[in-house]
Design a protein around this motif. Sequence first.
Motif, mmCIF file in Angstrom:
data_model
loop_
_atom_site.group_PDB
_atom_site.id
_atom_site.type_symbol
_atom_site.label_atom_id
_atom_site.label_comp_id
_atom_site.label_asym_id
_atom_site.label_seq_id
_atom_site.Cartn_x
_atom_site.Cartn_y
_atom_site.Cartn_z
ATOM 1 N N GLY A 294 26.049 -58.586 23.506
ATOM 2 C CA GLY A 294 25.321 -58.557 22.251
ATOM 3 C C GLY A 294 24.165 -57.566 22.241
ATOM 4 N N ILE A 295 24.344 -56.439 22.946
ATOM 5 C CA ILE A 295 23.281 -55.426 23.030
ATOM 6 C C ILE A 295 23.465 -54.400 21.920
ATOM 7 C CG2 ILE A 295 22.252 -53.621 24.460
ATOM 8 C CD1 ILE A 295 23.182 -55.210 26.916
ATOM 9 N N LEU A 296 22.440 -54.238 21.114
ATOM 10 C CA LEU A 296 22.500 -53.313 19.982
ATOM 11 C C LEU A 296 21.971 -51.937 20.374
ATOM 12 C CD1 LEU A 296 21.235 -55.772 17.224
ATOM 13 C CD2 LEU A 296 23.607 -55.240 17.850
ATOM 14 N N GLY A 297 21.886 -51.048 19.389
ATOM 15 C CA GLY A 297 21.387 -49.709 19.650
ATOM 16 C C GLY A 297 19.873 -49.641 19.599
ATOM 17 N N LEU A 298 19.367 -48.449 19.830
ATOM 18 C CA LEU A 298 17.918 -48.235 19.795
ATOM 19 C C LEU A 298 17.444 -48.087 18.353
ATOM 20 C CD1 LEU A 298 17.662 -45.590 22.658
ATOM 21 C CD2 LEU A 298 16.727 -47.909 22.737
ATOM 22 N N PRO A 299 16.217 -48.491 18.069
ATOM 23 C CA PRO A 299 15.671 -48.270 16.717
ATOM 24 C C PRO A 299 15.516 -46.787 16.430
ATOM 25 C CG PRO A 299 13.970 -49.061 18.207
ATOM 26 C CD PRO A 299 15.269 -49.178 18.943
ATOM 27 N N LYS A 300 15.581 -46.450 15.158
ATOM 28 C CA LYS A 300 15.530 -45.054 14.735
ATOM 29 C C LYS A 300 14.261 -44.366 15.208
ATOM 30 C CE LYS A 300 16.112 -42.245 10.567
ATOM 31 N NZ LYS A 300 16.283 -42.280 9.083
ATOM 32 N N SER A 301 13.166 -45.129 15.289
ATOM 33 C CA SER A 301 11.876 -44.553 15.668
ATOM 34 C C SER A 301 11.849 -44.033 17.099
ATOM 35 C CB SER A 301 10.769 -45.596 15.488
ATOM 36 O OG SER A 301 11.028 -46.736 16.297
ATOM 37 N N GLN A 302 12.778 -44.532 17.940
ATOM 38 C CA GLN A 302 12.793 -44.122 19.348
ATOM 39 C C GLN A 302 13.783 -42.988 19.614
ATOM 40 O OE1 GLN A 302 13.242 -47.383 22.120
ATOM 41 N NE2 GLN A 302 11.931 -48.746 20.923
ATOM 42 N N LEU A 303 14.422 -42.497 18.576
ATOM 43 C CA LEU A 303 15.463 -41.482 18.758
ATOM 44 C C LEU A 303 15.055 -40.137 18.166
ATOM 45 C CD1 LEU A 303 18.536 -43.681 17.777
ATOM 46 C CD2 LEU A 303 17.883 -42.968 20.074
ATOM 47 N N PRO A 304 15.584 -39.053 18.706
ATOM 48 C CA PRO A 304 15.311 -37.732 18.123
ATOM 49 C C PRO A 304 15.850 -37.673 16.692
ATOM 50 C CG PRO A 304 16.371 -37.529 20.274
ATOM 51 C CD PRO A 304 16.468 -38.961 19.890
ATOM 52 N N THR A 305 15.150 -36.987 15.828
ATOM 53 C CA THR A 305 15.598 -36.858 14.445
ATOM 54 C C THR A 305 16.601 -35.714 14.317
ATOM 55 O OG1 THR A 305 13.820 -35.322 13.853
ATOM 56 C CG2 THR A 305 13.365 -37.690 13.621
ATOM 57 N N PHE A 306 17.451 -35.820 13.302
ATOM 58 C CA PHE A 306 18.432 -34.760 13.061
ATOM 59 C C PHE A 306 17.728 -33.440 12.765
ATOM 60 C CE2 PHE A 306 20.890 -32.231 10.020
ATOM 61 C CZ PHE A 306 22.050 -32.012 10.748
ATOM 62 N N LYS A 307 16.647 -33.531 12.004
ATOM 63 C CA LYS A 307 15.902 -32.333 11.640
ATOM 64 C C LYS A 307 15.316 -31.670 12.882
ATOM 65 C CE LYS A 307 12.154 -30.755 8.604
ATOM 66 N NZ LYS A 307 11.107 -31.164 7.635
ATOM 67 N N GLY A 308 14.759 -32.492 13.785
ATOM 68 C CA GLY A 308 14.185 -31.947 15.014
ATOM 69 C C GLY A 308 15.230 -31.311 15.905
ATOM 70 N N LEU A 309 16.416 -31.932 15.993
ATOM 71 C CA LEU A 309 17.498 -31.368 16.800
ATOM 72 C C LEU A 309 18.017 -30.067 16.188
ATOM 73 C CD1 LEU A 309 19.492 -34.624 17.651
ATOM 74 C CD2 LEU A 309 18.125 -33.260 19.240
ATOM 75 N N ALA A 310 18.135 -30.061 14.864
ATOM 76 C CA ALA A 310 18.659 -28.872 14.181
ATOM 77 C C ALA A 310 17.783 -27.656 14.435
ATOM 78 C CB ALA A 310 18.770 -29.146 12.681
ATOM 79 N N LYS A 311 16.477 -27.875 14.534
ATOM 80 C CA LYS A 311 15.555 -26.768 14.770
ATOM 81 C C LYS A 311 15.715 -26.169 16.169
ATOM 82 C CE LYS A 311 11.819 -28.174 11.631
ATOM 83 N NZ LYS A 311 10.411 -28.642 11.559
#
Length: 650
Positions: A342-359
């Motif tokens: 029952g382990i879920l994923g990480l919250p969005k706040s702890q992950l790299p953003t798409f915009k940041g990766l795209a740059k």
Amino acid sequence: MQKEQTTNHDELLAKYDKESAYRVNLQKWAWIVSILAISLTVFQLYTAFKGPYVSLIQGAIHLGSALALIFILYPAKQSMLNKPGVAWYDAILALLALGANLYIVINYTRLTTQAVIRGYNDVDVIIATLGVLLLLEATRRAVGLPIVIIASLAILYGLFGQYFPIASYRHPGFDWERLVTRLFFRTEAIFGIPIQISSTYIYLFLFFGVMLTKTHIGKFFNDLAFGATGRMTGGTAKAAVAASALQGMVTGSSVANTVGSGSFTIPMMKRAGFKPEFAGATEASASTGGQIMPPIMGAAAFIMAEYTNTAYSEIIIIAIIPAILYFSGVFMGTHFQAKKQGILGLPKSQLPTFKGLAKRMDLLLPLVTIVGMLLQGYTATTAALWGIGAAFFVSLFRKDTRLSFRDIIDAFEQGARVALPVIVACASAGIIVGIVVTTGLGGKLAGGIIDLAGGSLFFLLVYTMLACIVLGMGLPTTANYVVTASMAAPALVAFDIPVMAAHFFVFYFGIVADITPPVCLAAYAGAGIARANPMKTGVVAVKLAIAAFIIPYAFVYNPVLLLQDWTWLTLLPAVLTALIGMAAVSASIMNYFIIKPNVIERLLLFTAGLALIYPNNLYISMSGLGVFILIGVFQYLREKKNSHDKGLAT
């Protein structure tokens, strides 16, 4: 805190990775190491630009420099690692090793012409003896004792083959003068294909990996992985698998990958709720798979290109589908385990953003450059040089990736350091191959394996698999492949197995030895970071990497998976059924599908998975698919009923 993490990282590498157990307190010798290491990297880059010298001279400079560095960096005993400075006898050994190889450079013309016709003189024999003994000692220090034992046994077999207890394996035997000069002054043993490849483009690709690390471009791969998979069920584990796959594109050491990526991913997996053994095993199995992930795939893949007379650009294309199947299997295993817990994923706040990766997508340019140039038909040397140049170029545009002059010097030195174990492993494996070829042992062993299998292809594959895994427990991947490609692969080819399938078979099973108990160094390294039981971690790693034990059989029985004589009509069904089969097998092994299966369902899932992977038989594959779907339907209805009953009870 950062210093403590670095210390733990180095300690784990030194403990579980023989290649990383080098002196850290060199004192004044640090300057000598820097000069030698930087000179070796400059030499490799210069000959890459201008073209290599003849193979014996190129190899002698390459090996001589590496041996000198090893005797300075690696002490005779691991207990001496923390002693300051360098022992006087190690300094002498370094000079002798460098001198023995430079002797070849200085006397090249005579050694390859007059000496071959008239015979070698006493000084030649002494130098050759010294060269062989120093190579074996340097290999013991930098790689480990098992490969030295095998090489020494090969030499004894070359000398005393007439006394071998099994008559069919006897040969007349060589005297010491003839054997040692053949090993050290010819291009069929120590300076054979493995060291020739190491002294040209393997070194460059290793240096490319160093450049990605130094410029922090490699960290971008981790960010991409977490951005793509972090929010999924069991996101931390899936991100670890994806990150190791991306890191594996440019590196080739299971243990180093495990420690490098695992120091970040394993604590995250534990915080998410995964057990320590599972966290360590996930990183170990994924990092081990890095050696089969194109485009770099570790040093052995370059040697495979030469042994099979196949362009390296073709090798990396052929390797794509097996690599996808392997990582899909590990990915599915983490998914089923996460669902079970029952382990879920990480919250969005702890992950790299798409915009940041795209740059930062321009940081993929070095990898794109290498792959693009290889696919366009450029040599591996040219592709590596352009990749190194691209890494340096893109690093200039950001403060966190830009290299200072000191960083560049460090990269040149580190390029030599990471190559040392590969260089001596290739050279020592060359001794084994030289003896195997010279004495005719390879053909005898191939015939022996075929006789032992009693004409059964399945048993032939099983015996070959066991031989590769046992050898892999003591040999690094490169040496393992060189030996098994010389001894075991010919038996498979003699059984009418396609050459590529035979070589990929031994390549795969040499790699999985790093996670196969009882000697599973990558799993031990992962367990060290996770503070878990090493043997339990190894067992879990095997469960996660079960694909690696099944896929080689699949592509031997169905070479279409290696793009041999394929069409889209044959390839797509084979890949699709193999992926579904991997899901079924993984669900069975991890003991979870839609819900936890009972014993019968678990056995049926495993059987269905094998049936789906089974090649060239539509009826068997469709039967497996039918069983897989039925179990899924039954489990879905049962899960729905359980949820309904819980709702009524509430």
